[in-house]
Design a protein around this motif. Structure first.
Motif, PDB file in Angstrom:
ATOM      1  N   TYR A  82       0.795  -0.820   0.197  1.00  0.00           N
ATOM      2  CA  TYR A  82       0.327  -0.238   0.168  1.00  0.00           C
ATOM      3  C   TYR A  82       1.094   1.323  -0.342  1.00  0.00           C
ATOM      4  CZ  TYR A  82      -3.871  -2.520   0.848  1.00  0.00           C
ATOM      5  OH  TYR A  82      -4.508  -3.946   0.935  1.00  0.00           O
ATOM      6  N   ASP A  83      -0.019   2.493  -0.363  1.00  0.00           N
ATOM      7  CA  ASP A  83       0.838   3.620  -0.246  1.00  0.00           C
ATOM      8  C   ASP A  83       0.612   4.638   1.055  1.00  0.00           C
ATOM      9  OD1 ASP A  83       2.147   3.306  -2.785  1.00  0.00           O
ATOM     10  OD2 ASP A  83      -0.585   3.441  -3.894  1.00  0.00           O
ATOM     11  N   HIS A 162      -4.264   2.762   2.439  1.00  0.00           N
ATOM     12  CA  HIS A 162      -4.829   2.721   0.759  1.00  0.00           C
ATOM     13  C   HIS A 162      -4.341   2.444   0.078  1.00  0.00           C
ATOM     14  CE1 HIS A 162      -8.395   3.995   3.216  1.00  0.00           C
ATOM     15  NE2 HIS A 162      -7.915   4.464   3.898  1.00  0.00           N
ATOM     16  N   ARG A 163      -4.402   2.534  -1.083  1.00  0.00           N
ATOM     17  CA  ARG A 163      -3.278   2.363  -2.537  1.00  0.00           C
ATOM     18  C   ARG A 163      -3.359   4.119  -3.188  1.00  0.00           C
ATOM     19  NH1 ARG A 163      -4.097  -3.234  -2.672  1.00  0.00           N
ATOM     20  NH2 ARG A 163      -2.623  -4.113  -2.406  1.00  0.00           N
ATOM     21  N   GLY A 164      -2.707   4.434  -3.728  1.00  0.00           N
ATOM     22  CA  GLY A 164      -2.889   5.978  -4.444  1.00  0.00           C
ATOM     23  C   GLY A 164      -2.903   6.836  -4.002  1.00  0.00           C
ATOM     24  N   ALA A 165      -2.886   8.222  -4.040  1.00  0.00           N
ATOM     25  CA  ALA A 165      -2.215   9.066  -3.682  1.00  0.00           C
ATOM     26  C   ALA A 165      -3.034   9.261  -2.633  1.00  0.00           C
ATOM     27  CB  ALA A 165      -3.040  10.752  -4.017  1.00  0.00           C
ATOM     28  N   LYS A 166      -2.461  10.419  -1.117  1.00  0.00           N
ATOM     29  CA  LYS A 166      -2.824  10.469   0.252  1.00  0.00           C
ATOM     30  C   LYS A 166      -3.988  11.332  -0.305  1.00  0.00           C
ATOM     31  CE  LYS A 166      -0.722  13.286   2.921  1.00  0.00           C
ATOM     32  NZ  LYS A 166      -0.825  13.910   3.894  1.00  0.00           N
ATOM     33  N   ASP A 175       1.184   8.954   4.128  1.00  0.00           N
ATOM     34  CA  ASP A 175       2.244   9.100   3.376  1.00  0.00           C
ATOM     35  C   ASP A 175       3.929   7.627   4.228  1.00  0.00           C
ATOM     36  OD1 ASP A 175       4.129   8.341   1.111  1.00  0.00           O
ATOM     37  OD2 ASP A 175       3.689   9.661   0.164  1.00  0.00           O
TER      38      ASP A 175
END
Length: 193
Positions: A82-83, A162-166, A175
């Motif tokens: 995850y990001d 979560h994945r993707g941009a914070k 992040d």
């Protein structure tokens, strides 16, 4: 020659065990029987949700315990692919113990041959004349005890990954890579054996 080697090994082992007692908890997994107690642990609650804990020993500050918890949450997020992560619940517990011990330097100076004789003093206090002697003591001479309070901290957080941009503006979102980069230089790992 063998007895000298055995004595040297015993002294080195004693020194290593004493050094472990005087060391704050490093960043390590919390496994019973380690040289220094405490460390991190986690429990998967759902595929993207974990409860992360970091327990310090009596020499580990609250700031260090909470920083190591945040670092572990970030590290776990990256390990799971995850990001970023969101802290949905967190708590820091403080366990306090107070120890009262006799003053190690206070020893009455009379010997066993003087069982019937001992010094004593009279002084005038708020309630009239009072007497003090080394056997019975008195609040006037009440400094014969060492009082120490020891705190131990344990921080726990429930995180959702979560994945993707914070998302911007969410104070509970972190992040993971940015946290690891920021806190990484302050992380102290266990000494190699």
């Amino acid at each position: 020659m063998k007895s000298k080697s055995a004595a040297l090994a015993a002294v080195l082992a004693l020194g290593a065990s004493l050094a472990a007692c005087t060391t704050a908890t490093p960043y390590q997994p919390n496994i019973p029987g380690q040289a220094v107690s405490g460390g991190f642990s986690e429990m998967r609650l759902e595929p993207d949700r974990f409860r992360v804990t970091f327990a310090g020993n009596s020499l580990t500050s609250r700031e260090t315990v909470e920083g190591y918890l945040l670092y572990r949450a970030a590290e776990l997020t990256v390990q799971q692919g995850y990001d970023w992560f969101e802290i949905v619940d967190r708590a820091t517990d403080r366990q306090t113990r107070t120890y009262v011990e006799p003053d190690p330097f206070y020893r009455p100076w009379w010997g066993p041959g003087y069982y019937a004789w001992r010094p004593h003093w009279r002084y005038y206090g708020r309630s009239g004349w009072r007497t003090w002697d080394p056997v019975w003591g008195d609040p006037f001479w009440a400094d014969r005890y060492d009082v120490r309070t020891i705190d131990k901290y344990e921080a726990t957080a429930e995180i959702v990954m979560h994945r993707g941009a914070k998302p911007e503006g969410d104070p509970r979102a972190f992040d993971a890579r940015a946290v690891m980069q920021s806190l990484g230089p302050r992380i102290r790992y266990p000494e190699p054996r």
